[in-house]
Design an enzyme around this catalytic site. Structure first.
Site, mmCIF file in Angstrom:
data_model
loop_
_atom_site.group_PDB
_atom_site.id
_atom_site.type_symbol
_atom_site.label_atom_id
_atom_site.label_comp_id
_atom_site.label_asym_id
_atom_site.label_seq_id
_atom_site.Cartn_x
_atom_site.Cartn_y
_atom_site.Cartn_z
ATOM 1 N NE ARG B 50 31.919 44.955 34.554
ATOM 2 C CZ ARG B 50 31.663 46.116 35.147
ATOM 3 N NH1 ARG B 50 32.641 46.996 35.332
ATOM 4 N NH2 ARG B 50 30.462 46.410 35.561
ATOM 5 C CG ASP B 52 39.733 43.980 33.283
ATOM 6 O OD1 ASP B 52 38.626 44.547 33.315
ATOM 7 O OD2 ASP B 52 40.479 43.873 34.283
ATOM 8 C CE1 TYR B 110 37.623 34.975 33.974
ATOM 9 C CE2 TYR B 110 36.637 34.053 35.959
ATOM 10 C CZ TYR B 110 36.652 35.001 34.944
ATOM 11 O OH TYR B 110 35.685 35.975 34.916
ATOM 12 N NE ARG B 198 44.994 41.128 34.774
ATOM 13 C CZ ARG B 198 44.744 42.386 34.397
ATOM 14 N NH1 ARG B 198 43.503 42.746 34.056
ATOM 15 N NH2 ARG B 198 45.703 43.262 34.356
#
Lengths: 245, 245
Positions: B50, B52, B110, B198
């Site tokens: 998933r 966010d 990422y 993050r």
């Protein structure tokens, strides 16, 4: 005191620059922010010119008069903080009392961004026009050279214009820069007619696709009628880049 | 037939990837499009993981099963044409019947985009995080070298995780590329915990601001508690860039 500001805006969510009865506009947002700062008093904002719905700006210039005792160097942040995230005051300075954002303009630069690839770039969908078919950049550059100079641009002006006067304008620069799949069409000139840049780009794209020869531009100018030129390119690739005074 | 697709999406308008009772999600859009193609029949879509709300993807991988007689090379366009403009099927191919987009993952990349300038770039406001204060890039690069390798990433995992197992992961690459005002944080690894990228970026930004020394990263790993690390950086700078199988 007269303030002159450079304003950037993302035109995606707006029905153009100029205030109108229905729909959000950039001017309405600017005047709403200024009214808040002036205790509800209306402050008229004058821009270098309007931009259509979906068209963006890096270098829109506005002026307005104020009696607030904010020092000029604090105006940028003060006004910026009252605006939504898609409108930004990039510069603010005191101007001469007779400075006029529209009448004092001596030239403008527009840039039109094209994403030329079979695949879209979804992250650029609001800021470039996606053209899937291959474009002959050399042919378009050749056509650009025929656009430079002084011409009657009647063929490149929307028939919805309300302009009564001369449609002769001077284009100092018409060029194309390429970086990977991105093409940037650059137009600098003394002035631009209604939809002129979008019609120029639409016509150049027909040259790029091989539907017209670059040399045909000459005949398009001579025809002096809108239908001689190509389709109007979509608004979201267009940026008002710079205004000169 | 099992299809494997690479999906790009602009997460701005979505409440994340995964289906949930309230709010638009990317998975819901994909399943809605597939249901239309399958005469209303539900088609379950499985993703590599998933993302966010507000997080984007260049390289999300999904799989689903279909009994439609569309040749694999036509699937890309067929499904793409049913999707909104902010979700794009970049690749589609037939996969082995036992291919699994989540369980077969061996690594992910990422990227996190920062716009480091006093001035915002309003046209990047949904795709970069704007940091106004100057960042010491060399100090952040030094800290990146301490992130590479095998570590227990408990300190860099949101306390809202439901993961019961090991929080040891291997980061093959943690680096920063700079182009003008844009900084790109690149992380490649065997796997990532909830909010891990993050929190890593948030901690690196504190190093860049001079609030932490790069060497402190060692102590943050050893603490094995979320509060030892920095703030969680905002979602909109983050892209799921690539998934490896």
């Amino acid at each position: 005191m007269r303030l002159k500001c450079r304003v950037e805006y993302d035109g995606t969510q707006y029905a153009g620059y100029q205030i109108q009865p229905n729909g959000n506009t950039v001017q309405a947002e600017l005047e709403k922010a200024l009214a808040k700062m002036h205790k509800g008093e209306k402050v008229k904002v004058t821009a270098s010119g309007r931009t259509d719905s979906g068209v963006h700006a890096r270098g829109q210039i506005i002026h307005f008069d104020t009696n607030l005792s904010i020092p000029p160097h604090n105006w940028k942040r003060a006004l910026d903080s009252m605006l939504p995230q898609d409108i930004h005051i990039a510069e603010a300075e005191e101007a001469a009392a007779d400075f006029h954002a529209r009448y004092d303009t001596i030239g403008k630069e527009y840039r039109y961004f094209v994403w030329n690839s079979r695949e879209p770039d979804i992250f650029k969908r609001h800021y470039t026009t996606h053209i899937k078919f291959p474009l002959n950049v050399e042919a378009m550059k050749k056509a650009c050279r025929l656009i430079e100079g002084e011409h009657d641009f009647t063929s490149f002006c929307s028939s919805r214009t309300d302009l009564k006067g001369s449609k002769v304008r001077t284009i100092h620069r018409a060029s194309i820069e390429q970086e990977g799949a991105e093409l940037v069409f650059i137009f600098k000139g003394s002035g631009f007619l209604y939809n002129m840049v979008r019609i120029l780009v639409g016509t150049l794209l027909e040259v790029g696709r091989g539907e017209r020869n670059p040399e045909e531009l000459q005949a398009v100018f001579e025809a002096r009628e809108r239908k001689a030129a190509g389709k109007t390119a979509p608004p979201h690739g267009l940026f008002l880049w710079q205004v000169d005074y």
